[in-house]
Write an enzyme that holds these catalytic residues in place. Structure first.
Site, PDB file in Angstrom:
ATOM      1  N   HIS A  91      -7.273  -1.049   5.728  1.00 24.50           N
ATOM      2  CA  HIS A  91      -6.188  -0.235   6.311  1.00 24.50           C
ATOM      3  C   HIS A  91      -6.000   1.014   5.454  1.00 24.50           C
ATOM      4  O   HIS A  91      -5.895   2.124   5.966  1.00 24.50           O
ATOM      5  CB  HIS A  91      -4.916  -1.068   6.380  1.00 24.50           C
ATOM      6  CG  HIS A  91      -3.709  -0.270   6.785  1.00 24.50           C
ATOM      7  ND1 HIS A  91      -3.554   0.275   8.033  1.00 24.50           N
ATOM      8  CD2 HIS A  91      -2.601   0.096   6.082  1.00 24.50           C
ATOM      9  CE1 HIS A  91      -2.398   0.939   8.096  1.00 24.50           C
ATOM     10  NE2 HIS A  91      -1.805   0.849   6.922  1.00 24.50           N
ATOM     11  N   HIS A 105       1.573   3.795   2.099  1.00 23.65           N
ATOM     12  CA  HIS A 105       2.207   4.480   3.229  1.00 23.65           C
ATOM     13  C   HIS A 105       3.728   4.495   3.097  1.00 23.65           C
ATOM     14  O   HIS A 105       4.337   3.534   2.617  1.00 23.65           O
ATOM     15  CB  HIS A 105       1.784   3.827   4.546  1.00 23.65           C
ATOM     16  CG  HIS A 105       0.353   4.110   4.906  1.00 23.65           C
ATOM     17  ND1 HIS A 105      -0.363   3.348   5.800  1.00 23.65           N
ATOM     18  CD2 HIS A 105      -0.500   5.091   4.478  1.00 23.65           C
ATOM     19  CE1 HIS A 105      -1.595   3.848   5.904  1.00 23.65           C
ATOM     20  NE2 HIS A 105      -1.702   4.898   5.110  1.00 23.65           N
ATOM     21  N   ASP A 145       6.181   4.152   5.079  1.00 22.49           N
ATOM     22  CA  ASP A 145       7.040   3.124   5.684  1.00 22.49           C
ATOM     23  C   ASP A 145       7.019   1.826   4.872  1.00 22.49           C
ATOM     24  O   ASP A 145       7.684   0.857   5.233  1.00 22.49           O
ATOM     25  CB  ASP A 145       6.659   2.859   7.156  1.00 22.49           C
ATOM     26  CG  ASP A 145       5.243   2.361   7.322  1.00 22.49           C
ATOM     27  OD1 ASP A 145       4.332   2.929   6.689  1.00 22.49           O
ATOM     28  OD2 ASP A 145       5.027   1.392   8.091  1.00 22.49           O
ATOM     29  N   HIS A 146       6.287   1.818   3.770  1.00 13.48           N
ATOM     30  CA  HIS A 146       6.275   0.667   2.861  1.00 13.48           C
ATOM     31  C   HIS A 146       6.871   1.010   1.499  1.00 13.48           C
ATOM     32  O   HIS A 146       7.342   0.128   0.797  1.00 13.48           O
ATOM     33  CB  HIS A 146       4.846   0.116   2.727  1.00 13.48           C
ATOM     34  CG  HIS A 146       4.323  -0.388   4.041  1.00 13.48           C
ATOM     35  ND1 HIS A 146       4.247  -1.732   4.350  1.00 13.48           N
ATOM     36  CD2 HIS A 146       3.925   0.277   5.150  1.00 13.48           C
ATOM     37  CE1 HIS A 146       3.803  -1.855   5.606  1.00 13.48           C
ATOM     38  NE2 HIS A 146       3.604  -0.652   6.101  1.00 13.48           N
ATOM     39  N   HIS A 173       0.852  -1.196   0.000  1.00 18.59           N
ATOM     40  CA  HIS A 173       0.000   0.000   0.000  1.00 18.59           C
ATOM     41  C   HIS A 173       0.885   1.242   0.000  1.00 18.59           C
ATOM     42  O   HIS A 173       2.107   1.136  -0.022  1.00 18.59           O
ATOM     43  CB  HIS A 173      -0.982  -0.017   1.175  1.00 18.59           C
ATOM     44  CG  HIS A 173      -0.343   0.004   2.534  1.00 18.59           C
ATOM     45  ND1 HIS A 173       0.393  -1.058   3.027  1.00 18.59           N
ATOM     46  CD2 HIS A 173      -0.331   0.947   3.507  1.00 18.59           C
ATOM     47  CE1 HIS A 173       0.820  -0.754   4.254  1.00 18.59           C
ATOM     48  NE2 HIS A 173       0.399   0.457   4.559  1.00 18.59           N
ATOM     49  N   HIS A 214       4.542  -5.659   9.827  1.00 15.72           N
ATOM     50  CA  HIS A 214       5.162  -5.150  11.065  1.00 15.72           C
ATOM     51  C   HIS A 214       5.220  -6.255  12.110  1.00 15.72           C
ATOM     52  O   HIS A 214       4.392  -7.171  12.094  1.00 15.72           O
ATOM     53  CB  HIS A 214       4.344  -3.998  11.665  1.00 15.72           C
ATOM     54  CG  HIS A 214       4.302  -2.765  10.830  1.00 15.72           C
ATOM     55  ND1 HIS A 214       5.110  -1.672  11.050  1.00 15.72           N
ATOM     56  CD2 HIS A 214       3.521  -2.443   9.758  1.00 15.72           C
ATOM     57  CE1 HIS A 214       4.841  -0.722  10.157  1.00 15.72           C
ATOM     58  NE2 HIS A 214       3.881  -1.168   9.356  1.00 15.72           N
ATOM     59  N   ASP A 241      -0.275  -4.309   5.972  1.00 13.57           N
ATOM     60  CA  ASP A 241      -0.856  -3.761   7.207  1.00 13.57           C
ATOM     61  C   ASP A 241      -2.331  -4.117   7.330  1.00 13.57           C
ATOM     62  O   ASP A 241      -3.088  -3.447   8.040  1.00 13.57           O
ATOM     63  CB  ASP A 241      -0.692  -2.235   7.249  1.00 13.57           C
ATOM     64  CG  ASP A 241       0.752  -1.815   7.514  1.00 13.57           C
ATOM     65  OD1 ASP A 241       1.617  -2.704   7.637  1.00 13.57           O
ATOM     66  OD2 ASP A 241       1.000  -0.602   7.588  1.00 13.57           O
TER      67      ASP A 241
HETATM   68 ZN   LIG Z   1       3.025   0.040   7.939  1.00 11.35          ZN
HETATM   69 ZN   LIG Z   2       0.192   1.319   6.525  1.00  9.89          ZN
END
Ligand SMILES: [Zn+2]
Ligand SMILES: [Zn+2]
Length: 263
Positions: free
Chosen positions: A115, A58, A60-61, A56, A175, A135
């Site tokens: 999410h 975000h 952090d991905h 996705h 995560h 996520d």
């Molecule tokens: Zn994440």
């Molecule tokens: Zn996320």
């Protein structure tokens, strides 16, 4: 299929993955935020990263895309509706699309909103299936819906897709939230002895060599799969007496998601 789970050690506790064809050494990187660790793992093992899948949008991905593409020339796949939201994205995918890695690996794209509304999980077509769940599904937990998601759609993803996977499906989340999520399970279901034992067994686990659960295990420890548990419902009634003593799975899921937001 070889799966290398890469622990980033960052504050967000991200896991990155390399999915590798054992015949050719071709690899797909899932959410390679820590591009250095991903590249090192590939180099060490003689693998060639040809593709990247972002579960996705975000940061952090997707934050490793630029460096990874520059280092490898890999092609970046993500949800078709994520075009314009993900740096260096080359190709959109939708439900049922297959991403191939080398000669032997086939990964099916599942469209799993909740999410965010542009979330893909990958399901491997292997004797023992594996789900790269980003996520959407965590060990003992579910993704939040704070940044572009909707709890109702997350429930439907669980109900209509995750619930229907084979019991022996290996779960590879985005995560490491295992212990914290198990504590939420116990908060909601104090008599869940499996969750209690798992905390004792894994509290001090090395995330570099983390427990990999299956769907069958998740059904026992993940509150978001335990919507009909009498003790989950009884406990929920303390906080939400208006749900009645036979609430629908959707109601239970939405209330659990709401409680988890401020837990
Ligand atoms: Zn994440
Ligand atoms: Zn996320």
């Amino acid at each position: 299929m070889i799966v290398e789970q890469i622990w980033t050690g960052n504050a967000y506790r991200n896991f990155n993955y390399l999915i590798v064809c054992p015949e050719t050494g071709d690899a797909l990187a899932v959410d390679p935020l820590d591009f250095r660790k991903c590249l090192d793992a590939a180099r060490r093992n003689g693998w060639t990263i040809r593709k990247i899948l972002n579960t996705h949008e975000h940061g952090d991905h997707t934050g490793g895309n630029k460096a990874m593409v520059e280092a490898t020339g890999a092609r970046v796949y993500a949800h078709a509706n994520a075009a314009g939201h993900i740096p260096h994205m080359d190709q959109g995918v939708t439900a049922g699309d297959i991403i191939r890695v080398g000669n032997t690996v086939e990964l099916e794209c599942l469209d799993t909103p909740g999410h965010t509304m542009r979330h893909i999980c990958l399901l491997s077509h292997t004797d023992q299936p594996a789900l790269f769940s980003g996520d959407t599904l965590f060990n003992a937990g579910a993704g939040n819906c704070h940044n572009g998601g909707h709890p109702n759609e997350l429930f439907e993803t669980f109900e209509n897709q995750l619930e229907k996977l084979n019991e022996d499906t290996l779960i590879y989340p985005g995560h490491d939230y295992l212990i914290n999520n198990l504590r939420f399970t116990l908060d909601r279901e104090p008599d869940n002895d499996t969750a209690r034992k798992m905390i004792a067994d894994y509290e001090r686990q090395d995330p570099d060599d983390a427990l990999v659960t299956t769907l069958a295990v998740e059904r026992r420890i993940n509150t978001f799969f335990r919507l009909q548990s009498p003790s989950v419902i009884a406990r929920l009634l303390d906080d939400f007496p208006d749900i009645g003593d036979a609430p629908s799975p959707r109601t239970v899921f939405l209330k659990l998601r709401e409680l988890r937001n401020s837990w």
